[in-house]
Design an enzyme around this catalytic site. Sequence first.
Site, PDB file in Angstrom:
ATOM      1  N   ASN A   1      -5.569 -17.921  12.865  1.00  8.51           N
ATOM      2  CA  ASN A   1      -5.180 -18.859  13.945  1.00  8.51           C
ATOM      3  C   ASN A   1      -6.153 -18.758  15.111  1.00  8.51           C
ATOM      4  OD1 ASN A   1      -3.291 -16.848  13.085  1.00  8.51           O
ATOM      5  ND2 ASN A   1      -1.600 -18.165  13.715  1.00  8.51           N
ATOM      6  N   CYS A   2      -6.526 -17.507  15.422  1.00 12.35           N
ATOM      7  CA  CYS A   2      -7.354 -17.286  16.608  1.00 12.35           C
ATOM      8  C   CYS A   2      -8.738 -17.912  16.449  1.00 12.35           C
ATOM      9  CB  CYS A   2      -7.492 -15.787  16.882  1.00 12.35           C
ATOM     10  SG  CYS A   2      -5.913 -14.940  16.874  1.00 12.35           S
TER      11      CYS A   2
ATOM     12  N   GLY B   1       6.022  -9.946  15.513  1.00 10.78           N
ATOM     13  CA  GLY B   1       5.120 -10.997  15.982  1.00 10.78           C
ATOM     14  C   GLY B   1       5.741 -11.887  17.035  1.00 10.78           C
TER      15      GLY B   1
ATOM     16  N   PRO C   1      20.908  -4.523  10.961  1.00 10.82           N
ATOM     17  CA  PRO C   1      20.029  -3.445  10.482  1.00 10.82           C
ATOM     18  C   PRO C   1      19.295  -3.769   9.181  1.00 10.82           C
ATOM     19  CG  PRO C   1      22.358  -2.851  10.219  1.00 10.82           C
ATOM     20  CD  PRO C   1      22.335  -4.141  10.979  1.00 10.82           C
TER      21      PRO C   1
ATOM     22  N   ARG D   1       0.830  -1.215   0.000  1.00  9.94           N
ATOM     23  CA  ARG D   1       0.000   0.000   0.000  1.00  9.94           C
ATOM     24  C   ARG D   1       0.858   1.255   0.000  1.00  9.94           C
ATOM     25  NH1 ARG D   1      -3.122  -2.796   4.162  1.00  9.94           N
ATOM     26  NH2 ARG D   1      -4.885  -3.780   3.149  1.00  9.94           N
TER      27      ARG D   1
ATOM     28  N   ALA E   1      12.221  -8.064  12.808  1.00 11.30           N
ATOM     29  CA  ALA E   1      11.433  -9.218  13.285  1.00 11.30           C
ATOM     30  C   ALA E   1      10.142  -8.692  13.881  1.00 11.30           C
ATOM     31  CB  ALA E   1      12.218 -10.024  14.307  1.00 11.30           C
TER      32      ALA E   1
END
Length: 565
Positions: A43-44, A284, A278, A23, A282
Amino acid sequence: MPRKIVIIGGVAGGATAAARLRRLDEEAEIVIVERGEHISFANCGLPYHVGGVIAKREQLLLLTPRLMNRRFNVDVRVQSEAVRIDRAAHHVEIKNLATGEVYLESYDHLILATGARPVKPPIPGVDLPSVLTLRSIPDMDAIIAAADAREKGHAVVVGGGFIGLETAENLMKRGLQVTLVEMADQVMTPIDRELAAIVQNHIRSHGVNLFLQEKVTAFGQEGERTRVILGSGRSLTADLVIMATGVRPESELAQAAGLEIGPRRGVVVNDQLLTSDPDISAVGDVAEPPAFGAEGTTWVPLAGPANRQARLVADRLAGRPIRYTGIQGSSIAKVFDLTVAATGKNSAALVREGREFRAIVTGNKQHAGYYPGAEFMALKLLFSPADGKVLGAQAVGPHGVDKRMDVLATAIRFGATIDQLADLELCYAPPFGAAKDPVNMLGYAAGNALRGDTPTVTWEAVMDFDPEQVTLLDVREYDERAADRIEGSVHIPLNLVRQKAERQLPREKPVIVYCGVGQRGHTVVRFLRQKGYDARNLMGGIMIYAAMRDDLKAIAAQASEPAKA
Ligand code: FAD
């Protein structure tokens, strides 16, 4: 923006990062590498398809690889595992799991979104085919197949966190008998013990055979069924076992690449969500970001932080300034007819950190008591006595918990104090709330306790109280007292206290006042203190006391009984 961005992991964090990147930049080359067959699945939602609440499996597939490619022009490679990162050469070694082919993919910037995998503790027999975990769509399919293999089968769920509880409830919905085995003395560790008691009594009332302070020590095959051996020497026979004993960051790839790994085995990231390299971010469950409002890092594997972090990384790569302010741990779960939620620190965390704190427990209805359907929820607020800052909050109840906890999560995020909670102007009309909202009430009660207007005691103070030392005063109505009471208490209904206190309450002993949830108790404590009594209010009233009493009784009964199945 780097020209080519490779994302490892294509679910919550990975797919969000890819969509946001596109976007913001039409030109970048974006590649998602996903080991499984699906990307961007819910997943939830997995436990709810097991129970048939989410009827169609396809409803869990939010975006297929094809759609992701069409809509966002992202090169999605499923069944592709990243097996090595060469940081010096800026490439990832990828194994095509369908063909076995291994190839190199270069990157300008790499995003790790590999998530967390269920922990299977090293228990003998834990690798039996009937011992399952729930993380992915294939895991869910395997659970459904095992659940349907035998009519009215028996499932043993190991672990009383939110995944264990949601799975237990949904297996019951599917027609199974369910036993839940939890090693700790409570389920749902984000909430404190007395609120967990309410949840535990509720789970039992729905027919779950609940073992607390019980460890699984071994699994064994017994024909088509599985024997589950418990630490107490008892055993259960199960048709399927779900291990819901926590998750661990999938950080091995990062560790092998020499990235800094934190104390909780996550990949350490700074407030830019950058790793120690750098050119690698990462996000989640694999990431260990700075703690919210404290020193060091934290690790809370939840979907909200994963999505937020992914969006921020995309923003940063597009040249926008970002600063990730950390995870405060806002979580919520449906447990049968209750909602259970927590945000910020609980008592155990504050004790561990050696922080001084005060706590208040209240009971409030979700909306005006005179409007149909009003029911009590229990709320607990933890705050700093030094400056009144709200440190954590928890709630359990049938209605309205989510809305209060979101307000409290927001308050914590913005550094609010108990007086500011009291001062919040929240939306009110009888079907939706109260003119004094439960959140305002927490602020009032915390202020009353902190200023010494209404000192409080916890359920422990009255569990085995000595009537020689203390007068325990019940100020509820006659019918309430007939339904349940704390043995040894004196009864003077609220409206008679002014007339009868002098005659019935000896001045030389402290008075602990209790009512249903603590509100009437507060009024009586104010009266008695102004008349010179050393009076205190039982926090959460008989609601909390009875929850603890019944829960402790059930635990003792369970400990002395042979296993039921
Ligand atoms: P994931 O969504 O787990 O995605 C990681 C992906 O990376 C996986 O698909 C994996 O296959 C892939 N991968 C890993 N290693 C590699 C590799 N080497 N190469 C290629 N691909 C790789 N959170 C909430 O906030 N609320 C909830 O109600 C809730 N319910 C949940 C219920 C269940 C049953 C489960 C399992 C989780 C739930 N969560 C919930 C947690 C939430 O799903 C996670 O926090 C969130 O999905 C984390 O996103 P992520 O992108 O970090 O990891």
